[in-house]
Design an enzyme around this catalytic site. Structure first.
Site, PDB file in Angstrom:
ATOM      1  N   CYS A  79       0.796  -1.070   0.030  1.00  0.00           N
ATOM      2  CA  CYS A  79      -0.069  -0.118  -0.138  1.00  0.00           C
ATOM      3  C   CYS A  79       1.038   1.254  -0.143  1.00  0.00           C
ATOM      4  CB  CYS A  79      -0.927  -0.159   1.119  1.00  0.00           C
ATOM      5  SG  CYS A  79      -1.970   1.028   1.174  1.00  0.00           S
ATOM      6  N   HIS A 181      -3.935  -4.522  -0.229  1.00  0.00           N
ATOM      7  CA  HIS A 181      -3.525  -5.011   1.150  1.00  0.00           C
ATOM      8  C   HIS A 181      -3.634  -6.726   1.040  1.00  0.00           C
ATOM      9  CE1 HIS A 181      -2.965  -1.702   4.006  1.00  0.00           C
ATOM     10  NE2 HIS A 181      -3.987  -0.999   3.217  1.00  0.00           N
ATOM     11  N   GLU A 183      -2.815  -8.828   3.033  1.00  0.00           N
ATOM     12  CA  GLU A 183      -2.880  -9.323   4.316  1.00  0.00           C
ATOM     13  C   GLU A 183      -4.436  -9.118   4.569  1.00  0.00           C
ATOM     14  OE1 GLU A 183      -2.484  -5.220   5.338  1.00  0.00           O
ATOM     15  OE2 GLU A 183      -1.660  -6.711   3.896  1.00  0.00           O
TER      16      GLU A 183
END
Length: 201
Positions: A79, A181, A183
């Protein structure tokens, strides 16, 4: 061991947890020694470019990051962390980035709702090991108001579209950037982090 750089700006715990769930050892690094001892590095980031580059500079950890890049370690920017890898950003002014990759960060054009937030489709540009195991129907989770506008097209692994095409994943040698992102991107994000882990020698 993967060093997740802690310079006061970033979604550290969720990245750390995602790596651990994959069986990848990670440390939240606050010193250059921890970065030096690692086999790979992740530069996370949320918030404004200016604040992030100042805090990264003040932390003194740019030295360890720069040495990791030069040593050929896999380095992943996530990001805002991806945006920091480039030459400069025009977020609330003009600010110099780390300059590991050539390109500039600009705000999305007028008329688009910002931030660009939510799930969006990845469009493959080139085959690359970072995208191993992905199909043509992959979606990932974005939260950003600025994007990589000018860059080396041959560095773009995947594009995304939000009013305009923009790089979602870039790679030049050992340096990788993901504008979204991983994750927070479900199975697709986990696969991408797994692929990153497999790059570690």
């Amino acid at each position: 061991m993967i060093a997740i750089i802690d310079y006061g700006v970033g979604n550290l715990k969720s990245v750390y947890k995602a790596l651990n769930n994959l069986g990848l050892q990670a440390v939240i690094a606050t010193t250059n020694q921890e970065i030096h001892n690692s086999a790979a590095v992740i530069l996370p980031g949320v918030g404004a470019f200016k604040d992030a580059i100042i805090q990264l500079s003040d932390s003194g950890l740019i030295k360890g990051l720069t040495k990791s890049v030069a040593a050929g370690k896999p380095v992943l920017g996530i990001c805002l962390g991806m945006q920091l890898l480039f030459d400069k950003s025009f977020e609330d002014g003009e600010f110099q980035g780390l300059g590991f990759l050539k390109g500039e960060i600009h705000r999305f054009e007028e008329g688009l709702k910002v931030p660009h937030m939510g799930w969006n489709h990845l469009k493959k540009n080139i085959d690359d090991p970072i995208g191993r195991g992905l199909t043509d129907e992959e979606y990932v989770y974005f939260v950003h108001s600025y994007y990589l506008k000018t860059c080396q097209p041959k560095d773009v692994v995947y594009w995304c579209n939000y009013g305009t095409d923009f790089p979602a994943i870039v790679r030049r040698d050992n340096i990788i950037g993901m504008q979204f992102h991983p994750e927070k991107s479900g199975k697709t994000g986990i696969q991408l982090l797994k692929n990153f882990g497999e790059m570690i020698g």
